[in-house]
Design an enzyme around this catalytic site. Structure first.
Site, short mmCIF file in Angstrom:
data_model
loop_
_atom_site.label_atom_id
_atom_site.label_comp_id
_atom_site.label_asym_id
_atom_site.label_seq_id
_atom_site.Cartn_x
_atom_site.Cartn_y
_atom_site.Cartn_z
N CYS A 1 -4.01 10.68 2.05
CA CYS A 1 -3.12 9.98 1.93
C CYS A 1 -1.72 9.48 1.15
CB CYS A 1 -3.91 8.50 0.83
SG CYS A 1 -5.75 8.16 1.33
N LYS B 1 0.97 -1.13 0.02
CA LYS B 1 -0.03 0.64 -0.16
C LYS B 1 0.94 1.07 0.32
CE LYS B 1 -2.69 3.26 -0.01
NZ LYS B 1 -3.98 3.24 1.04
N1 SAJ Z 1 -2.88 15.37 -8.07
C1 SAJ Z 1 -1.63 15.80 -8.79
N2 SAJ Z 1 -2.18 15.34 -10.56
C2 SAJ Z 1 -2.05 14.08 -10.70
C3 SAJ Z 1 -2.61 13.16 -10.02
C4 SAJ Z 1 -2.76 13.56 -8.66
O1 SAJ Z 1 -1.22 16.66 -8.27
O2 SAJ Z 1 -1.28 14.07 -12.17
C5 SAJ Z 1 -2.55 14.83 -6.56
C6 SAJ Z 1 -4.32 15.69 -6.72
O3 SAJ Z 1 -5.30 16.30 -7.14
C7 SAJ Z 1 -4.62 15.49 -4.52
C8 SAJ Z 1 -3.27 14.31 -4.87
O4 SAJ Z 1 -2.45 14.25 -5.75
O5 SAJ Z 1 -4.23 15.91 -4.08
C9 SAJ Z 1 -3.73 12.70 -4.94
O6 SAJ Z 1 -4.53 12.23 -5.26
P1 SAJ Z 1 -4.88 10.65 -6.38
O7 SAJ Z 1 -6.14 11.25 -6.44
O8 SAJ Z 1 -3.65 10.46 -6.83
O9 SAJ Z 1 -4.66 9.97 -5.09
P2 SAJ Z 1 -6.02 10.11 -3.87
O10 SAJ Z 1 -5.43 10.88 -2.47
O11 SAJ Z 1 -7.36 10.32 -4.16
O12 SAJ Z 1 -5.87 8.55 -4.04
C10 SAJ Z 1 -5.15 7.42 -3.52
C11 SAJ Z 1 -5.01 6.39 -3.94
N3 SAJ Z 1 -3.88 5.47 -4.56
C12 SAJ Z 1 -3.17 5.80 -5.68
O13 SAJ Z 1 -3.62 5.78 -6.87
C13 SAJ Z 1 -1.70 5.20 -5.45
C14 SAJ Z 1 -5.30 5.45 -3.94
O14 SAJ Z 1 -5.81 4.54 -4.97
C15 SAJ Z 1 -6.02 5.17 -2.49
O15 SAJ Z 1 -6.94 4.42 -2.24
C16 SAJ Z 1 -5.77 6.30 -1.79
O16 SAJ Z 1 -4.50 7.03 -2.55
C17 SAJ Z 1 -5.29 6.12 -0.28
O17 SAJ Z 1 -6.55 6.04 0.60
O18 SAJ Z 1 -4.52 5.74 0.22
#
Ligand code: SAJ
Length: 413
Positions: free
Chosen positions: A267, A213
């Site tokens: 996360c 994870k």
């Molecule tokens: N973000 C960027 N650029 C991107 C993608 C995301 O700046 O290209 C930013 C988002 O705006 C946000 C942050 O990253 O601020 C995190 O967003 P996210 O959509 O990447 O992830 P979370 O935090 O909503 O969910 C993540 C997921 N993990 C992965 O994709 C590896 C999800 O599957 C997990 O279950 C979750 O963390 C968790 O609970 O750990």
């Protein structure tokens, strides 16, 4: 079905959807939360968090009597722990106190043959600690650490991996990594998940499941840091980073992620530190990625200050406060940090647009900031800072932006 009654401890973004889905499959679910407000809302068929379709599933589960919420744990066949694992402010060390409290609270309700599953994202070794805490609170029951396959209580780690915004779908379709403290623990945990998971349930050791994870979220953090660093480099070199990424991603083995105002949420902005705190000497790249992403909001703030310098009376409209698009979650949000810092600097009037909340959080409301709908805010502002790519902002009429300074951190304009 071997599990007739399951208790879910922690009815937040993960626990509540999991409880509701289990209930929708005919299991009697006892949801436990320390917040009486959350418990009352759920028992009246409502929800206290925003997640697409969750309200419908919870209402159905409560109406059919399959889901009931309470503040005191009751006996069940399985206990699923979905409480937060934040880090301690100041030193980025994991704070396991919520897990320990959850274990303490379920201990009196435990009996032989119970299954305890830790879903909370946890540093490596936490599932073993859960067994030690259980032993401390219930010395009469054996755990896999002292009795192996014959233990009274089966214990496993099965990290949640769902994406906020698609939780109900991903809970069912995602594969699950199941790390039991013994083979029997894993087998029982898989049996539980198979009630609602259509994806594959793959078994491993608890330590590997914990690290899996953390690896997933650290992988994403490092990749976002690459995109954020690129965006800063491109600004200096006068290159449009969005066009650059589109072009680079035409390569069959390249997939650069999107830059933004920083990385938020409970996360990705947190979990990589769990690896760093276990192995600070080794986890250099992971640590550096965290620093790059944490620095990005301050880069945006510097741009806002420079833009405000051009005006006698700057009026700044910030579009979006949540940590990502189309949710109401403000935890670790870089946008929140940007608005808080800028409003403290007193460089101009600050207007906030956030369609997913109805009132501003106390830290902003106490500064007298205004929460406005999008059009009035754009009409009043001379500097527009787009922080979150909410669907409401994608359709903004371009004429509302003309003759204004636009800082677009998500590249939607
Ligand atoms: N973000 C960027 N650029 C991107 C993608 C995301 O700046 O290209 C930013 C988002 O705006 C946000 C942050 O990253 O601020 C995190 O967003 P996210 O959509 O990447 O992830 P979370 O935090 O909503 O969910 C993540 C997921 N993990 C992965 O994709 C590896 C999800 O599957 C997990 O279950 C979750 O963390 C968790 O609970 O750990």
């Amino acid at each position: 079905m071997n599990f007739k009654t399951v208790s879910v401890i922690g009815l937040g973004y993960i626990g509540l959807p999991t409880a509701a889905i289990l209930a929708s499959r005919g299991v009697n679910v006892i949801g436990v939360d320390i917040s009486t407000e959350a418990v009352n809302t759920i028992n009246s068929g409502g929800v206290h968090i925003v997640e697409p379709d969750l309200d419908i599933v919870v209402k159905a589960a409560v109406t059919t009597g399959k889901l009931r919420a309470t503040t005191e744990p009751e006996p069940a066949e399985a206990f699923l722990i979905a409480v937060p694992t934040p880090f301690k402010v100041g030193n980025n060390e994991p704070d396991l106190s919520y897990i320990k409290e959850a274990i303490k609270s379920i201990a009196p309700a435990l009996s032989k043959e119970n299954l305890v599953i830790l879903e909370s994202t946890s540093p490596v070794g936490t599932t073993e600690k859960v067994a030690c805490w259980l032993k401390e609170y219930r010395p009469d029951l054996t755990t896999p650490l002292d009795k192996g396959e014959e233990a009274d209580i089966k214990i496993a780690h099965c990290p949640e991996r769902v994406m906020p915004g698609s939780v109900l779908q991903e809970l069912v379709t995602n594969d699950r990594v199941v790390g039991g403290l013994s083979a029997e623990c894993s087998r029982k945990a898989v049996e539980l998940y198979k009630i609602f998971v259509k994806g594959e349930c793959i078994t491993t050791k608890s330590r590997t499941a914990e690290m899996a994870k953390l690896t997933e979220n650290a992988f994403r953090d490092v990749n976002i840091a690459f995109a954020n660093e690129l965006s800063v480099i491109c600004e200096k070199l006068k290159i449009n980073v969005w066009e650059l990424i589109r072009l680079s991603n035409r390569h069959p083995r390249v997939n650069v992620l999107s830059p933004g105002p920083g990385v938020g949420g409970h996360c990705i902005a947190v979990d990589p530190w769990f690896i760093v705190s276990s192995c600070p000497e080794e986890a250099k790249l992971i640590q550096q990625a965290r620093k790059v992403n944490d620095r990005k909001p301050y880069h945006v703030i510097d741009k806002v200050i420079k833009s405000a310098d051009q005006y006698k009376k700057p009026v700044l409209a910030f579009l979006g406060l949540t940590f990502k698009a189309d949710i109401d979650d403000l935890r670790e949000s870089p946008s929140m940090r940007i608005v808080e810092e800028v409003s403290e600097m007193g460089i101009g009037e600050v207007l906030v647009v956030e369609p997913n909340i109805t009132s501003l959080p106390e830290s902003l409301a106490s500064k007298g900031l205004e929460l406005l709908p999008v059009v009035p805010a754009l009409e009043r502002a001379n500097i527009i800072v787009l922080l979150v790519d909410h669907k409401e902002f994608l359709s903004i009429e371009r004429r509302l932006l003309s003759e204004k300074v636009v800082i677009d951190t998500k590249g939607i304009f």
